[in-house]
Design a protein around this motif. Structure first.
Motif: not given
Ligand SMILES: Cc1cc2nc3c(=O)[nH]c(=O)nc-3n(C[C@H](O)[C@H](O)[C@H](O)COP(=O)(O)OP(=O)(O)OC[C@H]3O[C@@H](n4cnc5c(N)ncnc54)[C@H](O)[C@@H]3O)c2cc1C
Ligand code: FES
Ligand code: FES
Lengths: 163, 272
Positions: B30, B32, B99-106
Motif C-alpha cells: 500500500g 502507506h 488510520g483513516d478512509a484513504q489509508v484504508r483504501h491503500r
C-alpha cells in the motif's frame, strides 16, 4: 524513467516521468492540474485526495507509476461544464470553506463518503469519515453541513451520482 | 525521496526474482508506511518491487476453523468483507478503525504485518487469534513471528502472501488513540477460542512491541468477563514511555483497554 499512462478526468494521458514521481506531483506539475494540493509531509492532511478507480486516496502517498493503467479523478473533473457538482454547490452555499486550501480534498473525500454510505449518512458518520482531512480554518462545522446537504440533494441514486 | 527504479510484479515468483536482482530492494504494497519514510529520506532503496498487481495475494476465504486473508488485501476490503464480518466481526471492525478512509483504501494486511510497527493494530489480532503467517516458502505461527520493534521472523526477500486467523468463539478489541498520530497508545485484543483457551494481545504499549498478557489470559480462562481482571495490572517496566505518555500511564491504559475489549465482544471500540 517510466512511461505512465492513465485516464485523468476522462482524458487519456501518457508521460515519461521519473520512477520516484509522486502521483500528486504528476497531476500538478506534469498535467498542470493544480487543484489537488499538498498540505503536509506525513500523509495526514488529505489536501491531496483524489479518486483512484473510484476510491478516495492520498495522491501524495502513491507513486505515479502505481497508478499506471488506472482511472483518476481530481477536483477539476467534478463539475459538469459550467455547472458545479452538488458538493461544490453545497460548499459554496453553506460556507464550507474559508481559505480554501483543504477544500479540494474535502470535496473529493465528501464524494467518496456519499458514494459509500448513500442515504444512510448522518452527522456522526461524516465527522468520523473526515478523520483523514484536516482543516485549519473552519472548525469543520460547515464542511459537515455541506456534505450532509449534498448527500440529501443527490438523493437515492447517489452511489453512481457521486462519481 | 532519493532516486529509485519501480518494478511491478505480476506474480509472487516474479517479485522474488526482481527483489533478488536488485542490490537494496524493498517491496511496495500500500506504500502507506514505506513512502512517507522514503519521502522524508529516512529510508532509501534502489528498487521498489510493487506487489499490488499480484492476484494471488488478494483473496479472502473461510475453511474449517480458519479465515485466510491475502497479504495484498486492503484494510477497507477486510472491513467491508461479508466473510470477515461473518467469521470474526471484531477483526473487520479493527480493520475499519485503522488510520483513516484513504489509508484504508491503500494499506494492506501484509504490509502491516511485515512492518510490525509497535503501535499497529493488526499484530494484536494476529497474536490473539493464533494466526499463521503464510509466506512464499513456509508458515510461521504468529507467536514466533513478531520478534522485536519493527522486526519479524521474515527472511530477506520473503513475502507475506496471506494470514490465516483462527476463528474464535468470541473476540473483541479496544484501543485508545494517540490524539496526534491516531495510532493506538494501547490496544488490546481478547479472544476466547473454541477449545476454551483465552488469548490476550497488547499493541501500542509494550517496549518490545506487541505481546501476550499471560496473567490476563489465566484470569479470563475461568471467567471471560471484565470483572475477572479486577486488580490485575501490567508491569510499567515493560511499557514504552515517551512524550505522549509515561510507562505508568500506558500500564493503566492496558488494563482499561482489556476491560473495554471484553465489553466490545463482536466489535471494536476506538476511543477518541
Ligand atoms: C496517516 C496514517 C495513519 C495510519 N494509522 C494507522 C493506525 O491507526 N493503525 C495501524 O495499524 N496502521 C496505521 N497506518 C499504517 C497503515 O496501516 C499502513 O498501510 C501499514 O502499516 C503498512 O501497509 P502498506 O500496505 O501500506 O505497506 P507498505 O508501506 O507498502 O510496506 C511496509 C513495509 O512492509 C514491507 N512489505 C509490504 N508488503 C509486504 C509483504 N506482503 N510481504 C513482505 N513484506 C512486505 C515493505 O517492504 C515495507 O518495508 C497509518 C498510516 C498513515 C499514513
Ligand atoms: S498532502 Fe497528502 S495527506 Fe497531506
Ligand atoms: S478552509 Fe482553510 S484549511 Fe480548510
Amino acid at each position: 524513467m517510466v512511461t505512465v499512462s492513465m485516464t485523468v478526468n476522462g482524458r487519456q494521458v501518457s508521460k515519461e516521468v521519473e520512477d520516484r514521481r509522486l502521483l500528486v506531483d504528476f497531476l500538478r506539475e506534469d498535467l498542470g492540474l493544480t487543484g489537488t494540493h499538498v498540505g503536509c509531509d506525513t500523509s495526514q492532511c488529505g489536501a491531496c485526495v483524489v479518486h483512484l478507480d473510484g476510491k478516495a486516496v492520498k495522491s501524495c502517498t502513491m507513486l505515479a507509476a502505481q497508478a499506471d493503467g488506472a482511472s483518476v479523478k481530481t477536483i477539476e473533473g467534478l463539475a459538469d461544464g459550467a455547472e458545479l457538482h452538488p458538493l461544490q454547490a453545497a460548499f459554496k452555499e453553506h460556507h464550507g470553506l474559508q481559505c480554501g486550501f483543504c477544500t479540494p480534498g474535502m470535496i473529493m473525500s465528501g464524494a467518496d463518503i456519499i458514494a459509500r454510505h448513500g442515504s444512510d449518512l448522518d452527522e456522526a458518520t461524516v465527522r468520523l469519515e473526515l478523520e483523514g482531512n484536516i482543516c485549519r480554518c473552519t472548525g469543520y462545522h460547515n464542511i459537515v453541513k455541506a456534505i450532509l446537504a449534498a448527500a440529501g440533494e443527490m438523493g437515492g441514486g447517489m452511489k453512481q451520482a457521486a462519481e | 525521496m532519493y532516486s529509485l527504479s519501480y518494478r511491478r510484479a505480476s506474480s509472487v515468483e516474479e517479485a522474488r526474482r526482481l527483489f533478488k536482482e536488485a542490490s537494496d530492494a524493498a517491496y511496495l504494497a500500500g506504500g502507506h508506511t514505506l513512502l512517507p519514510a522514503m519521502k522524508q529520506r529516512l529510508a532509501a532503496h534502489d528498487v521498489l518491487v510493487d506487489l499490488g498487481a499480484i492476484a494471488d495475494m488478494k483473496g479472502i476465504g473461510v475453511s474449517g476453523d480458519g479465515l485466510t486473508i491475502g497479504g495484498g488485501v486492503t484494510h477497507a476490503e477486510v472491513a467491508g468483507s461479508q466473510e470477515v464480518k461473518g467469521a470474526i466481526p471484531s477483526l473487520a471492525a479493527l480493520a475499519g478503525s485503522i488510520g483513516d478512509a484513504q489509508v484504508r483504501h491503500r494499506g494492506t494486511l501484509g504490509g502491516s504485518i511485515a512492518n510490525n510497527d509497535p503501535a499497529a493494530d493488526y499484530p494484536a489480532a494476529a497474536l490473539a487469534l493464533a494466526a499463521t503467517i503464510r509466506t512464499d516458502g513456509r508458515e510461521i505461527a504468529a507467536d514466533d513471528f513478531f520478534t522485536a520493534l519493527y522486526e519479524t521472523a521474515l527472511e530477506e526477500g520473503e513475502i507475506v502472501t496471506g494470514v490465516s486467523f483462527r476463528i474464535p468463539e468470541t473476540a473483541g478489541y479496544a484501543k485508545f488513540r494517540n490524539p496526534a498520530s491516531r495510532y493506538p497508545m494501547a490496544g488490546v485484543f481478547v479472544a476466547r477460542h473454541k477449545d476454551g483457551t483465552v488469548r490476550v494481545a497488547v499493541t501500542g504499549a509494550g517496549n518490545e512491541g506487541v505481546f501476550r498478557w499471560s496473567e490476563a489470559e489465566q484470569a479470563l480462562s475461568g471467567n471471560f468477563a471484565a470483572e475477572a481482571l479486577a486488580g490485575l495490572s501490567v508491569d510499567p517496566d515493560m511499557m514504552m514511555g515517551d512524550i505522549h505518555g509515561s510507562p505508568e500511564y500506558r500500564a493503566n491504559l492496558v488494563a482499561v483497554m482489556a476491560r473495554r475489549a471484553l465489553g466490545s465482544l463482536g466489535s471494536a471500540e476506538a476511543i477518541i
